[in-house]
Scaffold this active site. Sequence first.
Site, PDB file in Angstrom:
ATOM      1  N   LYS A  40       0.876  -1.183   0.000  1.00 24.77           N
ATOM      2  CA  LYS A  40       0.000   0.000   0.000  1.00 24.77           C
ATOM      3  C   LYS A  40       0.908   1.225   0.000  1.00 24.77           C
ATOM      4  O   LYS A  40       1.451   1.600   1.026  1.00 24.77           O
ATOM      5  CB  LYS A  40      -0.887  -0.010   1.244  1.00 24.77           C
ATOM      6  CG  LYS A  40      -2.229   0.699   1.094  1.00 24.77           C
ATOM      7  CD  LYS A  40      -2.162   2.179   0.755  1.00 24.77           C
ATOM      8  CE  LYS A  40      -2.040   3.080   1.952  1.00 24.77           C
ATOM      9  NZ  LYS A  40      -1.872   4.508   1.580  1.00 24.77           N
ATOM     10  N   GLY A  56       6.420   4.803   8.491  1.00 26.24           N
ATOM     11  CA  GLY A  56       5.688   6.073   8.502  1.00 26.24           C
ATOM     12  C   GLY A  56       5.785   6.725   9.866  1.00 26.24           C
ATOM     13  O   GLY A  56       6.761   6.535  10.596  1.00 26.24           O
ATOM     14  N   SER A  57       4.762   7.480  10.210  1.00 24.57           N
ATOM     15  CA  SER A  57       4.815   8.280  11.442  1.00 24.57           C
ATOM     16  C   SER A  57       4.521   7.408  12.673  1.00 24.57           C
ATOM     17  O   SER A  57       3.810   6.407  12.576  1.00 24.57           O
ATOM     18  CB  SER A  57       3.781   9.397  11.352  1.00 24.57           C
ATOM     19  OG  SER A  57       2.486   8.826  11.260  1.00 24.57           O
ATOM     20  N   GLU A  94       2.525   8.108  15.032  1.00 20.31           N
ATOM     21  CA  GLU A  94       1.086   8.169  15.343  1.00 20.31           C
ATOM     22  C   GLU A  94       0.347   7.055  14.591  1.00 20.31           C
ATOM     23  O   GLU A  94      -0.454   6.327  15.179  1.00 20.31           O
ATOM     24  CB  GLU A  94       0.504   9.539  14.940  1.00 20.31           C
ATOM     25  CG  GLU A  94       1.077  10.724  15.715  1.00 20.31           C
ATOM     26  CD  GLU A  94       2.513  11.087  15.342  1.00 20.31           C
ATOM     27  OE1 GLU A  94       2.934  10.798  14.207  1.00 20.31           O
ATOM     28  OE2 GLU A  94       3.225  11.648  16.215  1.00 20.31           O
ATOM     29  N   VAL A  95       0.609   6.948  13.293  1.00 18.03           N
ATOM     30  CA  VAL A  95      -0.065   5.902  12.514  1.00 18.03           C
ATOM     31  C   VAL A  95       0.531   4.531  12.855  1.00 18.03           C
ATOM     32  O   VAL A  95      -0.178   3.525  12.909  1.00 18.03           O
ATOM     33  CB  VAL A  95       0.011   6.197  10.999  1.00 18.03           C
ATOM     34  CG1 VAL A  95      -0.642   5.078  10.210  1.00 18.03           C
ATOM     35  CG2 VAL A  95      -0.670   7.525  10.678  1.00 18.03           C
ATOM     36  N   GLY A  96       1.818   4.495  13.138  1.00 16.33           N
ATOM     37  CA  GLY A  96       2.461   3.230  13.522  1.00 16.33           C
ATOM     38  C   GLY A  96       1.761   2.590  14.712  1.00 16.33           C
ATOM     39  O   GLY A  96       1.567   1.377  14.768  1.00 16.33           O
ATOM     40  N   GLU A 117       8.894   0.941  11.212  1.00 15.67           N
ATOM     41  CA  GLU A 117      10.032   1.834  10.927  1.00 15.67           C
ATOM     42  C   GLU A 117       9.450   3.245  10.958  1.00 15.67           C
ATOM     43  O   GLU A 117       8.732   3.643  10.041  1.00 15.67           O
ATOM     44  CB  GLU A 117      10.625   1.560   9.538  1.00 15.67           C
ATOM     45  CG  GLU A 117      10.924   0.100   9.224  1.00 15.67           C
ATOM     46  CD  GLU A 117      12.114  -0.454   9.965  1.00 15.67           C
ATOM     47  OE1 GLU A 117      12.959   0.339  10.424  1.00 15.67           O
ATOM     48  OE2 GLU A 117      12.198  -1.680  10.108  1.00 15.67           O
ATOM     49  N   GLU A 163       9.183  15.953  15.547  1.00 19.42           N
ATOM     50  CA  GLU A 163       9.673  15.768  14.170  1.00 19.42           C
ATOM     51  C   GLU A 163       8.970  16.772  13.255  1.00 19.42           C
ATOM     52  O   GLU A 163       7.741  16.776  13.161  1.00 19.42           O
ATOM     53  CB  GLU A 163       9.378  14.339  13.709  1.00 19.42           C
ATOM     54  CG  GLU A 163       9.982  14.037  12.348  1.00 19.42           C
ATOM     55  CD  GLU A 163       9.680  12.607  11.889  1.00 19.42           C
ATOM     56  OE1 GLU A 163       8.567  12.109  12.126  1.00 19.42           O
ATOM     57  OE2 GLU A 163      10.572  12.006  11.265  1.00 19.42           O
TER      58      GLU A 163
END
Length: 492
Positions: free
Chosen positions: A187, A240-241, A243-245, A262, A395
Amino acid sequence: MSDSTDFAAEYLAGATMPALIGGRWVEAEHRATLTTRDPGTGAPLAKVPAMDRGDVDHAVQAAHHAFRHSGWATMSAAERGVLLHRLADEVERRKLAIARVEAADAGKILTQAEGDVQNLVDTLRYFIEMSLRVQRRTPLAVRGHEAATVRLPWGACGFIFPWNFPFLLIGWGISPALVAGNTVVIKPAEDTPLSALMLGRIAQEVGIPDGVINVVTGTGEAAGAALAGHPGLRRMSFTGSPEVGRLVAEACGRNLVPVKLELGGKGAAVVFDDVDIDATADKLAKAITFHTGQVCCDATRWLVQRSIYDRFVEACVARLEQIRVGYQLEPATQMGPVVNAKQRERVLGYLDRGRAEGAKLVLPGGRANVPGHDGFYVKPALLAGSLDNVAAREEIFGPVAYLTPFDDEEQAVALANDTDYGLANSVWSADLDRARQVAEQMVAGNSWINAHNVFPLGVPYGGIKKSGMGGGVLSVEAFLDYTRGLSVVRPL
Ligand code: NAD
């Protein structure tokens, strides 16, 4: 096979580029699309399917089917290697076309995009060679038993990628999975879906069996969340970030699917007073402007020994003031746009918030005007002050570095480690013993000496704390992550 120029043009002509599921090029079940744009001009490039749960389910099923029935998982590593070498060779042959599309889609300078494409080729070849040599059956010396462990592929593996290094990160992610015999569902980020579709197309052309590589496009909230929460996956990888991780890890946790994260970073560069000031300022200025600072492992906190602090800052300002901001496909450009309007607002917002919390704007940054190109441009910025400032803690993901002085080694290590993140830091000194000692005290996944952003194949790259969990990439450990262990025992 189509000519390279036509190949690139096809993806940049404003058409709808379908996604790849089980060897078929498909639209979204509900026919929805999303538009990907050139960050340097804001102009639309192509449409891609805006997929959701049903489409993602088909893709995972296709990956399962290919795992069980295509022969991919059961053929020898050498046979898979032949097919994957063909893929690497063909990607390399079409490097310019892929780089041209990646540069337009991600706002990348063309030579950097070419480097990213070559990086996927090199990573894939590295893992192919590894897969031929790693021992998959280990006899065990156990009293009274004949015993061995064997390592086998898992099955269908999910991959969610960000927009900053779309093609390169696909290489880092899926190469170890594919060489081990797994099948994959990719994705890509909604801002940068095109190079993943090009890879799928080339994979099909070189004869990788249908369903081994699937590409689903769409938003994170729909396609991403559906993939992360799919109970049919055997492994999941997210880049990715943080937050989404966290959301992805929660979804995988509910299904007990092993997940590799990661994530972001807030790396430090620790600069001691015995460095060559000009050479070090040069390298750090290049690092913070590389891909417009949208690099997870960037050096964003510059900790400089007090005795050279003023001279070092002056050298950095002189360099960053000279950076030519421009359209990414123009040869004179040194720094292109950020990826979209939201990212530009994020960068500008951190400059305002940093200043409001007391940071000094050594180089003010702000919007950059690039005549003739209505894209998302910002100038490099340098802030200075206390590290409890929001711009030093969070970040930013733009060309913004934060400066602070230190007095001795102990203080430098404490400052570098005083962060929620743990991805990559660098130490700069002519005294290599000291540099090594300081580098080894970093609470992070990677420490570099007298350089920043260093990724040789064979050195594990990954993060800890808010920067990641569950492994890393680019090394034999990443290959082993994509095999499951099975013990086989017979009492004698
Ligand atoms: P992001 O987390 O917003 O998005 C990454 C991917 O996740 C995209 O494909 C997005 O569509 C998808 N996504 C969004 N919401 C989702 C959800 N609810 N469920 C599942 N998937 C979802 O990150 P970004 O803005 O694309 O990328 C920047 C971040 O990536 C930065 O934090 C950067 O440091 C990090 N990054 C880390 C590495 C690394 O190797 N450690 C490499 C590159 C980027």
